[in-house]
Design a protein around this motif. Structure first.
Motif, PDB file in Angstrom:
ATOM      1  N   VAL A 163       8.759  43.784   5.635  1.00 39.06           N
ATOM      2  CA  VAL A 163       9.923  42.906   5.498  1.00 39.06           C
ATOM      3  C   VAL A 163       9.515  41.550   4.921  1.00 39.06           C
ATOM      4  O   VAL A 163      10.154  41.033   3.991  1.00 39.06           O
ATOM      5  N   THR A 164       8.446  40.972   5.459  1.00 40.57           N
ATOM      6  CA  THR A 164       8.021  39.654   4.978  1.00 40.57           C
ATOM      7  C   THR A 164       7.541  39.718   3.528  1.00 40.57           C
ATOM      8  O   THR A 164       7.766  38.773   2.754  1.00 40.57           O
ATOM      9  N   GLN A 165       6.905  40.814   3.144  1.00 47.64           N
ATOM     10  CA  GLN A 165       6.443  40.926   1.763  1.00 47.64           C
ATOM     11  C   GLN A 165       7.609  41.008   0.779  1.00 47.64           C
ATOM     12  O   GLN A 165       7.570  40.406  -0.296  1.00 47.64           O
ATOM     13  N   ALA A 173      11.842  29.785  -2.594  1.00 45.77           N
ATOM     14  CA  ALA A 173      11.243  28.843  -1.638  1.00 45.77           C
ATOM     15  C   ALA A 173      12.367  28.092  -0.922  1.00 45.77           C
ATOM     16  O   ALA A 173      13.427  27.880  -1.504  1.00 45.77           O
ATOM     17  N   PRO A 174      12.174  27.704   0.349  1.00 45.68           N
ATOM     18  CA  PRO A 174      10.931  27.812   1.136  1.00 45.68           C
ATOM     19  C   PRO A 174      10.819  29.120   1.917  1.00 45.68           C
ATOM     20  O   PRO A 174       9.822  29.331   2.585  1.00 45.68           O
ATOM     21  N   TYR A 175      11.843  29.989   1.814  1.00 44.37           N
ATOM     22  CA  TYR A 175      11.841  31.211   2.624  1.00 44.37           C
ATOM     23  C   TYR A 175      10.679  32.131   2.254  1.00 44.37           C
ATOM     24  O   TYR A 175      10.073  32.771   3.131  1.00 44.37           O
ATOM     25  N   ALA A 176      10.353  32.179   0.973  1.00 38.45           N
ATOM     26  CA  ALA A 176       9.240  33.023   0.537  1.00 38.45           C
ATOM     27  C   ALA A 176       7.924  32.535   1.131  1.00 38.45           C
ATOM     28  O   ALA A 176       7.081  33.341   1.542  1.00 38.45           O
ATOM     29  N   VAL A 177       7.754  31.219   1.218  1.00 40.89           N
ATOM     30  CA  VAL A 177       6.526  30.646   1.787  1.00 40.89           C
ATOM     31  C   VAL A 177       6.439  30.941   3.278  1.00 40.89           C
ATOM     32  O   VAL A 177       5.381  31.320   3.798  1.00 40.89           O
ATOM     33  N   TYR A 178       7.569  30.776   3.987  1.00 35.88           N
ATOM     34  CA  TYR A 178       7.584  31.069   5.423  1.00 35.88           C
ATOM     35  C   TYR A 178       7.244  32.549   5.671  1.00 35.88           C
ATOM     36  O   TYR A 178       6.452  32.878   6.559  1.00 35.88           O
ATOM     37  N   ALA A 179       7.849  33.416   4.872  1.00 39.70           N
ATOM     38  CA  ALA A 179       7.620  34.853   5.031  1.00 39.70           C
ATOM     39  C   ALA A 179       6.167  35.215   4.762  1.00 39.70           C
ATOM     40  O   ALA A 179       5.571  36.029   5.480  1.00 39.70           O
ATOM     41  N   GLU A 180       5.582  34.579   3.741  1.00 43.50           N
ATOM     42  CA  GLU A 180       4.186  34.857   3.417  1.00 43.50           C
ATOM     43  C   GLU A 180       3.266  34.428   4.558  1.00 43.50           C
ATOM     44  O   GLU A 180       2.320  35.145   4.910  1.00 43.50           O
ATOM     45  N   ASN A 181       3.536  33.279   5.152  1.00 41.45           N
ATOM     46  CA  ASN A 181       2.718  32.814   6.268  1.00 41.45           C
ATOM     47  C   ASN A 181       2.830  33.738   7.474  1.00 41.45           C
ATOM     48  O   ASN A 181       1.835  34.009   8.163  1.00 41.45           O
ATOM     49  N   VAL A 182       4.045  34.221   7.739  1.00 43.50           N
ATOM     50  CA  VAL A 182       4.237  35.167   8.846  1.00 43.50           C
ATOM     51  C   VAL A 182       3.476  36.462   8.571  1.00 43.50           C
ATOM     52  O   VAL A 182       2.817  37.020   9.458  1.00 43.50           O
ATOM     53  N   CYS A 183       3.555  36.937   7.323  1.00 42.24           N
ATOM     54  CA  CYS A 183       2.847  38.163   6.952  1.00 42.24           C
ATOM     55  C   CYS A 183       1.346  38.007   7.137  1.00 42.24           C
ATOM     56  O   CYS A 183       0.683  38.878   7.715  1.00 42.24           O
ATOM     57  N   LEU A 188      -3.691  39.106   9.969  1.00 42.41           N
ATOM     58  CA  LEU A 188      -4.906  38.561  10.585  1.00 42.41           C
ATOM     59  C   LEU A 188      -5.014  38.935  12.063  1.00 42.41           C
ATOM     60  O   LEU A 188      -6.102  39.274  12.546  1.00 42.41           O
ATOM     61  N   ILE A 189      -3.886  38.883  12.759  1.00 42.55           N
ATOM     62  CA  ILE A 189      -3.888  39.293  14.169  1.00 42.55           C
ATOM     63  C   ILE A 189      -4.298  40.763  14.282  1.00 42.55           C
ATOM     64  O   ILE A 189      -5.080  41.144  15.165  1.00 42.55           O
TER      65      ILE A 189
END
Length: 260
Positions: A163-165, A173-183, A188-189
């Motif tokens: 979904v985030t991708q 932006a800025p939704y794409a940036v937020y989604a990328e950070n969540v992804c 990483l987790i």
């Protein structure tokens, strides 16, 4: 420079893993799974050597279809085959897990195509990587080591990544940036969790089958992270983690073979 160092480290890992397989065979350990894993890391070694030489000879030239990708496709398929070869027959029904894995890889393939526009290359990569991930799902179900909550967490993590991708690809932006950070956070987790779980299970030494599933799962998760990462730093972390996962997989595979 950093990428070249990571490739050299991966080559070192591949060579060590291949030598470990050869030494195991000399010790009299006969296992088709171990042999297929050896062929897989040999393909990975050839792919990395090709890419290192090409990058040295043509540092600023992008090849739309590199020959090393054929070796990568063989790597994925051989890793999948090594995971399910010579398993004792057991009545299981992994259709749901395999279907969800196939949908996940298909969704990722769509992201790759949107990003690169290389239809043939991305579809072939999706098919071979999809086979590998489907084999992981089969082996996880076969092992009967994973609880329903664990399967749900895995499904939610995979869905979050997809979904985030797509938000990154289609939103502004800025939704794409937020989604990328969540992804990136989810990926990483996942890497850290699989790394800690694999090491913990190998240290215990009580359940090599679970260690095999976790270490193979870490390889697949790192590969997905590498393909989706647009940040050089994130790509480097995922690449280095994938090399570590190969070491853990070699240890886990050897322990499982010896335990049977």
């Amino acid at each position: 420079m950093i990428v070249s160092v990571l490739i050299l480290f991966n080559i070192f890992v591949m060579v060590c893993s291949l030598l470990a397989v050869i030494f195991a065979m000399k010790e009299g350990i006969r296992s088709m799974r171990l042999i297929l894993f050896g062929f897989a890391v040999a393909c990975g070694f050839l792919s990395n050597v090709y890419w290192l030489i090409y990058d040295f000879m043509y540092p600023d030239k992008i090849m739309p279809f590199a020959a090393n990708e054929i070796a990568e496709w063989a790597l994925f398929m051989l890793l999948g085959a090594s995971l399910v070869a010579d398993l004792p027959k057991k009545r299981i029904n992994p259709v749901q897990e395999i279907l969800l894995a196939a949908l996940f890889v298909a969704g990722n393939t769509g992201v790759w195509i949107l990003a690169s526009g290389e239809w043939v290359q991305d579809i072939l990569t999706g098919l071979t990587l999809g086979y590998f991930i489907c084999c992981i799902m089969y082996r996880m179900r076969y092992s009967e080591q994973f609880t329903k909550p664990a399967w749900r967490i895995l499904a939610c993590a995979a869905l979050a990544v997809l979904v985030t991708q797509y938000i990154c690809m289609l939103a502004d932006a800025p939704y794409a940036v937020y989604a990328e950070n969540v992804c990136y956070a989810v990926l990483l987790i996942g890497i850290v969790f699989l790394l800690v779980s694999s090491v913990k299970e190998l240290t215990r030494g009580k359940n090599p089958e679970l260690a095999v599933c976790l270490s193979y799962g870490m390889i697949a998760w790192c590969l997905i992270s590498m393909y989706l990462g647009s940040s050089d730093l994130f790509y480097g972390i995922a690449y280095a983690s994938c090399s570590v996962a190969i070491i853990l997989t070699m240890i886990a595979m050897r322990k499982e073979v010896l335990s049977r």
